[in-house]
Design an enzyme around this catalytic site. Structure first.
Site, short mmCIF file in Angstrom:
data_model
loop_
_atom_site.label_atom_id
_atom_site.label_comp_id
_atom_site.label_asym_id
_atom_site.label_seq_id
_atom_site.Cartn_x
_atom_site.Cartn_y
_atom_site.Cartn_z
CG ASN A 54 -4.03 5.89 3.24
OD1 ASN A 54 -4.92 5.33 2.60
ND2 ASN A 54 -2.96 5.26 3.68
CD GLU A 55 -3.41 8.85 6.86
OE1 GLU A 55 -2.32 9.11 6.31
OE2 GLU A 55 -3.84 7.70 6.96
CB ALA A 108 -4.66 3.75 6.82
CE1 TYR A 109 -2.23 7.60 13.84
CE2 TYR A 109 -1.48 9.29 12.32
CZ TYR A 109 -1.56 8.78 13.59
OH TYR A 109 -0.95 9.45 14.62
NE ARG A 152 -7.94 24.08 26.14
CZ ARG A 152 -9.10 24.68 25.97
NH1 ARG A 152 -10.17 23.97 25.63
NH2 ARG A 152 -9.23 25.99 26.12
CB SER A 203 -4.37 3.00 14.41
OG SER A 203 -3.92 2.19 13.39
CG ASP A 218 -2.00 -1.04 1.14
OD1 ASP A 218 -2.48 -1.29 0.02
OD2 ASP A 218 -2.37 -1.61 2.18
N GLY A 219 2.02 1.19 0.70
CA GLY A 219 2.93 2.35 0.76
C GLY A 219 3.43 2.72 -0.62
P1 NAD Z 1 3.83 1.76 5.63
O1 NAD Z 1 3.90 1.41 4.20
O2 NAD Z 1 4.64 1.03 6.64
O3 NAD Z 1 2.28 1.69 6.05
C1 NAD Z 1 1.93 1.46 7.33
C2 NAD Z 1 0.86 0.38 7.32
O4 NAD Z 1 -0.37 0.96 6.90
C3 NAD Z 1 1.12 -0.80 6.37
O5 NAD Z 1 0.81 -1.99 7.06
C4 NAD Z 1 0.17 -0.54 5.21
O6 NAD Z 1 -0.26 -1.74 4.55
C5 NAD Z 1 -0.99 0.08 5.97
N1 NAD Z 1 -1.89 0.87 5.13
C6 NAD Z 1 -1.56 1.89 4.29
N2 NAD Z 1 -2.68 2.35 3.70
C7 NAD Z 1 -3.70 1.60 4.19
C8 NAD Z 1 -5.10 1.61 3.99
N3 NAD Z 1 -5.66 2.51 3.18
N4 NAD Z 1 -5.85 0.74 4.69
C9 NAD Z 1 -5.30 -0.16 5.53
N5 NAD Z 1 -3.98 -0.22 5.76
C10 NAD Z 1 -3.21 0.66 5.10
O7 NAD Z 1 4.16 3.27 5.89
P2 NAD Z 1 3.97 4.46 4.93
O8 NAD Z 1 4.31 4.12 3.55
O9 NAD Z 1 4.62 5.59 5.60
O10 NAD Z 1 2.38 4.57 4.97
C11 NAD Z 1 1.79 5.72 5.39
C12 NAD Z 1 0.50 5.34 6.02
O11 NAD Z 1 0.78 4.70 7.26
C13 NAD Z 1 -0.29 6.55 6.37
O12 NAD Z 1 -1.08 6.98 5.29
C14 NAD Z 1 -1.07 6.11 7.57
O13 NAD Z 1 -2.38 5.71 7.23
C15 NAD Z 1 -0.33 4.92 8.10
N6 NAD Z 1 0.07 5.21 9.47
C16 NAD Z 1 -0.55 4.50 10.44
C17 NAD Z 1 -0.30 4.79 11.77
C18 NAD Z 1 -1.02 4.01 12.81
O14 NAD Z 1 -1.82 3.16 12.43
N7 NAD Z 1 -0.78 4.28 14.08
C19 NAD Z 1 0.60 5.80 12.11
C20 NAD Z 1 1.22 6.49 11.10
C21 NAD Z 1 0.94 6.20 9.76
#
Ligand code: NAD
Length: 278
Positions: A132-133, A172-173, A158, A176, A56-57
């Protein structure tokens, strides 16, 4: 499903792979097959179809590489690990993908993307698109910011920050942080809090908000200082932000409509629940 203009000209294909050995191996296999096929023209410039190889990255990175050409580009992903959210093919299904491209009629599946506009105190403006976001955080101190929805002051936040996700980014994030999983055909944004402070003095809604297509979220930070704005996998630091606006873009991301296109709910189950039956 929509259809893009397909002509008799060869389909222009860009192949984008991450640095892993397995991804590079698949990239060169596809390159060698398509190079000698008159129905295809391999070029990273103005492609009709972008094939991403990785996870996905990698798809997120390819989206940003071609984010100014979204109306003419379709994406298709090969995952070198387990099934991803943006990838329809596994690494052992390369032949299947090539067959799909040979039979391609220009059909696509399209999903909403997020537009972000950051305005600084001195009037400078930075615009981005997110697949994504986007998040806005204040690292060294508590972030204090007013959340406006369609010019209504909704709440004073806040805490650590605010995240706004697209429907495809909801898994994704956003997830979480306890946000809801939104089906990507629903044209809406989701705003989710990042560690809000809630007590007898400070109050926010606490739950995620689903905002419809034409509504606009505006975040107005109440303190000067450095803020961190993340757009998918990129991070920016801005001093003294006046406001950050979030809305659904007029453009969408288009994916090649493939027979392997996995249903969204099957992906969610595969990624988060698996085969547990108890
Ligand atoms: P990365 O490729 O390691 O991605 C992190 C994880 O997010 C991977 O397991 C990837 O498969 C998953 N992911 C990415 N898009 C997704 C989606 N739309 N639905 C479900 N899982 C998804 O790291 P990167 O390339 O820097 O990816 C950036 C993404 O990582 C950001 O867009 C954010 O969504 C995610 N992220 C997640 C967290 C968290 O869950 N706490 C924190 C920071 C960033």
């Amino acid at each position: 499903m929509t259809q893009m203009n397909i002509t008799d000209k060869p389909i222009r294909i860009a192949i984008i792979a991450n640095g892993k050995y397995q991804s590079k191996r698949i990239a060169s296999k596809i390159f060698n097959v398509l190079r000698d096929d008159p129905d295809f023209y391999l070029s990273k410039k103005n492609p009709d179809v972008v094939i991403t190889i990785g996870g996905d990255g990698m798809l997120l990175s390819a989206f940003h590489m071609y984010e100014k050409e979204l109306d003419t580009v379709r994406f298709v992903g090969i995952h070198t690990g387990h099934l991803g959210f943006y990838t329809d093919y596994r690494d052992f299904e390369v032949d299947k993908l090539i067959d799909t491209l040979r039979q391609d009629q220009g059909d696509s599946i399209s999903y909403p993307i997020l537009k972000v506009k950051v305005t600084l105190d001195d009037g400078r403006v930075y615009r981005s698109r997110a697949l994504n976001e986007a998040t806005v955080k204040r690292i060294e101190k508590t972030m204090v910011a007013d959340v406006m929805i369609n010019k209504v002051k909704f709440e004073r936040f806040r805490g650590d920050g605010i995240l706004v996700s697209t429907p495809t980014g909801s898994t994704a994030y956003n997830k979480s942080l306890g946000g809801a999983v939104l089906h990507p055909t629903i044209e809406a944004l989701q705003m989710t809090e990042i560690s809000s402070i809630n007590n007898r003095v400070f109050r926010t809604l606490g739950s995620s908000l689903i905002i419809p297509k034409d509504d606009r979220i505006v975040l107005v930070p109440k303190r000067l200082g450095t803020y961190t704005v993340s757009i998918d996998n990129k991070t920016y630091h801005h001093k003294n932000i006046a406001k950050v606006e979030f809305y659904i873009s007029n453009h969408k991301i288009h994916f090649v409509s493939t027979p392997s296109h996995t249903s969204f709910w099957a992906r969610v189950k595969d990624a988060f629940i698996g085969d547990l039956d108890s």
